[in-house]
Motif scaffolding. Sequence first.
Motif, PDB file in Angstrom:
ATOM      1  N   THR A 262      54.531  48.111  67.912  1.00 52.84           N
ATOM      2  CA  THR A 262      54.760  49.479  68.540  1.00 52.84           C
ATOM      3  C   THR A 262      53.141  49.904  68.894  1.00 52.84           C
ATOM      4  O   THR A 262      53.128  50.776  69.627  1.00 52.84           O
ATOM      5  CB  THR A 262      55.436  50.132  67.484  1.00 52.84           C
ATOM      6  OG1 THR A 262      54.665  49.842  66.282  1.00 52.84           O
ATOM      7  CG2 THR A 262      56.724  50.003  67.529  1.00 52.84           C
ATOM      8  N   LEU A 265      52.381  48.644  72.320  1.00 46.34           N
ATOM      9  CA  LEU A 265      53.362  49.280  73.120  1.00 46.34           C
ATOM     10  C   LEU A 265      52.930  50.739  73.436  1.00 46.34           C
ATOM     11  O   LEU A 265      52.669  51.113  74.708  1.00 46.34           O
ATOM     12  CB  LEU A 265      54.701  49.402  72.720  1.00 46.34           C
ATOM     13  CG  LEU A 265      55.845  50.020  73.022  1.00 46.34           C
ATOM     14  CD1 LEU A 265      57.226  49.482  72.654  1.00 46.34           C
ATOM     15  CD2 LEU A 265      55.956  51.465  72.693  1.00 46.34           C
ATOM     16  N   TYR A 266      52.345  51.234  72.334  1.00 49.83           N
ATOM     17  CA  TYR A 266      51.899  52.623  72.483  1.00 49.83           C
ATOM     18  C   TYR A 266      50.591  52.469  73.334  1.00 49.83           C
ATOM     19  O   TYR A 266      50.490  53.438  74.303  1.00 49.83           O
ATOM     20  CB  TYR A 266      51.367  53.226  71.144  1.00 49.83           C
ATOM     21  CG  TYR A 266      50.427  54.224  71.039  1.00 49.83           C
ATOM     22  CD1 TYR A 266      50.790  55.828  71.436  1.00 49.83           C
ATOM     23  CD2 TYR A 266      48.981  54.058  70.926  1.00 49.83           C
ATOM     24  CE1 TYR A 266      49.874  56.687  71.290  1.00 49.83           C
ATOM     25  CE2 TYR A 266      48.106  55.068  71.035  1.00 49.83           C
ATOM     26  CZ  TYR A 266      48.482  56.390  71.120  1.00 49.83           C
ATOM     27  OH  TYR A 266      47.798  57.357  71.030  1.00 49.83           O
ATOM     28  N   ARG A 268      50.048  50.326  75.683  1.00 57.49           N
ATOM     29  CA  ARG A 268      50.236  49.988  77.167  1.00 57.49           C
ATOM     30  C   ARG A 268      50.743  51.418  77.826  1.00 57.49           C
ATOM     31  O   ARG A 268      50.276  51.998  78.919  1.00 57.49           O
ATOM     32  CB  ARG A 268      51.254  49.225  77.165  1.00 57.49           C
ATOM     33  CG  ARG A 268      50.983  47.668  76.935  1.00 57.49           C
ATOM     34  CD  ARG A 268      49.952  47.090  77.421  1.00 57.49           C
ATOM     35  NE  ARG A 268      49.663  47.361  78.882  1.00 57.49           N
ATOM     36  CZ  ARG A 268      48.457  47.212  79.463  1.00 57.49           C
ATOM     37  NH1 ARG A 268      47.462  46.411  78.957  1.00 57.49           N
ATOM     38  NH2 ARG A 268      47.980  47.551  80.894  1.00 57.49           N
ATOM     39  N   PHE A 270      50.379  54.873  76.649  1.00 53.28           N
ATOM     40  CA  PHE A 270      49.615  56.140  76.688  1.00 53.28           C
ATOM     41  C   PHE A 270      48.045  55.931  77.149  1.00 53.28           C
ATOM     42  O   PHE A 270      47.452  56.395  78.035  1.00 53.28           O
ATOM     43  CB  PHE A 270      49.692  56.775  75.468  1.00 53.28           C
ATOM     44  CG  PHE A 270      50.953  57.542  75.011  1.00 53.28           C
ATOM     45  CD1 PHE A 270      51.100  58.813  75.986  1.00 53.28           C
ATOM     46  CD2 PHE A 270      52.037  57.072  74.513  1.00 53.28           C
ATOM     47  CE1 PHE A 270      52.258  59.475  75.817  1.00 53.28           C
ATOM     48  CE2 PHE A 270      53.211  57.776  74.314  1.00 53.28           C
ATOM     49  CZ  PHE A 270      53.330  58.965  75.072  1.00 53.28           C
TER      50      PHE A 270
END
Lengths: 308, 435, 299
Positions: A262, A265-266, A268, A270
């Motif tokens: 995560t 993912l974050y 990427r 933000f």
Amino acid sequence: MSALEKFQRLGTTRSGPRRKRDNKAAYLFLLPWFAGLTVITAGPVVASFVLGFTDYNLIQAPEFNGLENVNRMLSDERLHRALGVTFLYVFVSVPLQLAAALGLAMLLDRGLRGLAFYRSAFYLPSLLGSSVAIAVLWRQIFGAEGLLNQVLDVVGITGRGWISDPDTALSTLIVLNVWTFGAPMVIFLAGLRQIPAMYYEAAAVDGANRWTQFRRITLPLLSPIIFFNLVLQIIHAFQSFTQAFVVSGGTGGPSDSTLFYTLYLYQRGFNNFDMGYASALAWLLLLIIAAFTAVNFWAAKRWVFYDD
Amino acid sequence: MHAGTTRRSVLSLAVGTAAAAALAACGDSGGDASDEISTDPVTLRFTWWGSDARHKRTQQVIDLFTKAHPNVTVKGEFKEWNGYWDSLATTVAANDAPDIIQMDELYLSSYAERGALLDLGTATKHLSTADFDAGALETGKVGGKQYAIPTGLAAYAIVANTDLLAEYKIALPDDSTWTWDDLKNLGAQVSRASGGKVHGIQSWGFDTGGVNIWARQAGATLYGDNGDVAIPPAVLAGFWQYLLDLAKQGIAPPPSVTVERAGAALDQSGSATNTAAFGTWWNTQLPSVAEASGQNLKLLRLPGEKAAAPAAYYKPSMFWSVSARSKHPAEAALLVNFLANTAEAGDILLTDRGVPANTKVRAAITPKLTAGDQAAAEYLAALKVGPPPRVTPKGASGIEAILKRHSEAVLFERQTPRQAAAAFIKELQAEIDAA
Amino acid sequence: MTDLQERAVPVSTAGDPRPPRVRVPAPLRSIVKHTGLSLLALIMLYPVIWMVVSSLRPNNEIFRSPGIVLDSLQVANYSDGWNALAAPFGHYLLNSAIVVLACIIGNLVSCSMAAYAFARLDFTGKKLFFATMLGTIMLPIHVIIVPQYILFSQLGWVNTFLPLIVPKLLATDAFFVFLMVQFIRGLPRELDEAARIDGAGHPRIFLRVILPLMLPALATTTIFTFIWTWNDFFSQLIYLTDPEMYTVPVALRSFVDSTVATSWGSMFAMSVVSLLPVFLAFLIGQRYLIKGIATTGIK
């Protein structure tokens, strides 16, 4: 038939040879949940699914790009790294944390002097949550000049900067997760309290020792709660974000050694304005977690005992 | 049946959300930056990052502004650095961005090129830039348009702990002529004299300042004018080789200590805890570091500078910018004007957002500065600088994270400096290409 | 803490049905156990103690003096920290308290209702709905937040507490629904049956039989909702834009900005202050945790 009778008949789940369905009552009880699902949850969930097939930089309108995001996943080395880190973290930290939580819950459930004190002491770390203080505190223990190294120094071992060394950084996060075993411990404690005392009294009369009592009474009767903790802690560990974010300052460093899924993912979504790809990554994570949960539910038929 | 209605409403909501996202992305502003200032009540939202001290100062300036313009209400929204960018991205996506946005050099292109910021060239009626140094203004331009006004300037520097140097009887170097080898030798002397208690140099390689200067001293630049990565791999490898040597020879702390401090707050750095004699900082950070250290610190120019072609440069410490979708662009520009051009605001803000880029304001506040701030301002004034580097291109806002990761890989010897240089350039270029 | 110990002992021994073991001499066992537990407690508490000590240190000594020995007392950190931000810190505590209270009520009511349906009722689509419910907690918040923000901003809810509270009123916290389902399924069916034979319908069984018996689960929900909401940073950061509306976690982070110096003393002082309510909530809540079926005496 009067309304009252009708209502009573709704509740006769097990009386007939075939179970009667309680649709009306059930949907009534589920009304808030349905409302939440349709009004609050569903829109954003579906939107994130759709965005998974787009190129979306948050500022300009999303553009459909088909399966481009899926293609990218195949060759994305940092994603593969993040998967490795996350799986390792889940497989090591969940069993450790649950074992610690169950063990201490058992210990603290008994008539022990100072029980409330211990329970609070063990729970206190979990209260800190994602507080900014965590990063600083953790450094005080595992940093190059932290408590651990001071202790090792006394025994004559030269330590290292455990948090900042790529070889050990992930281990410190696992310890951090185990350190906050308070949450599952509290759930276990609550579960233990639900086991009727008469079972133990009967077992004691039969001369069963503690271990037998644990295996024959505690484990099966606590199994729904153990199962709950297992399922939720796995989901939770796969989504682990805050602690790694706070301790590594959002980078997943050193050298991506704590790059949780995560967190990547974050980054990427933000940091790199790559929300389309981030959404696709989120749905891959959902598939992974769903698979684990499904296996858990399937396996549960063999070991989880319900009284219904 | 329940399931049917559920499915339909889910779909309509999803479509609605997607439509809203699309709408949000192409929403239009309600006014023009050249409009007259409204006399009706206007509410402006003004957002910045920082810590409690900055929040207080900024609120004081807001109060002054609203006193002069009673029909304008300004709502200050402050966040810390990480939360600030998450929050800004979300509000921009939802067409709900604040009107006045404190902007950073790393993110300027990413927002400006995608149309989120107002071209302040359209707001000259309310916002003057006459007192700004042309070079400084240039840093706020993207594609020839003035999307942002620099609040202040900063320059990269070496902070030397003169108390430590005196303790180990090491002479302060002449910073107009020293070389990178000199720095290394001095550092080695400190490490030796202290018996490992204090290290000579606090390693760097985690911010863009060090790389930019290294590249510029080698006659190269980090980015080319077209926005592609332009630093030659050999130059970048040399940068990392130098840092690796420092660590291996005991001049800088072991890698794990270096990495730990780089990830920690300013107060926990080697310079702030007096465990490193030399460290790289932005000049404006001197007062904070000095306060934490409690010892005498001095700003030195970087080694290896040539008078004919200085590699040093003024970095805009941050910018003021206005949302392209602001409903009150004229009033927003007026507030930016107040922040950037008035002595009243300057008196309160002082050097909190860098040494003011507005030369008049800078002159007006210099006598009011503390000793540490004055030292920082003097360093900036005396420094010989070259033209500013190109603004960070769209898509490269994550450069510091990429840089940090490769520095770590080099220090822990997971990659050779050459491998790291090749990998760094490839990854950064890919981000730029994808954006 | 002595007060705590004394209070706790009667509660827990009263409920302890298990006979003591006889093999090892009791005092020795007890000493070993207490030594082990105290040692563990010390390790668990060390960082917390360090934080409290740091909150009493002058700002520039926090990272220079190691350990937890305090040589000078800086109580001013508390008053400085209290007044450091736009509003006194009490304002943020109050905001957090409002949000937390509403979330607790929301979770208790809506999740227990949903849980009763999933655990005790048989209805069309049960499995699908249950899977959907679990599925909703499998997506990371970071991809949900942008569409959700758009949704809430269309509703005009941004910069109010509604985006934080309404979802809890509508049982979107599947964690607690699932938790309560597991607890209810652990309760003997005979209890419902008995009530049903007495003519009780579902609302009555739910209110009169199930709810009282799941007190530990309700206490757990209360404690966790309190702590998680109290500490939740991301959604509060995103939805609360006006500093007037800031809650404790958002305010606490305003002390720390990685690009400038931080008032660590004030930050730690306010961290300690904000830890107190959750700790109190836990102390109170845990007394209900241990009042399970075992102590209420139902057989």
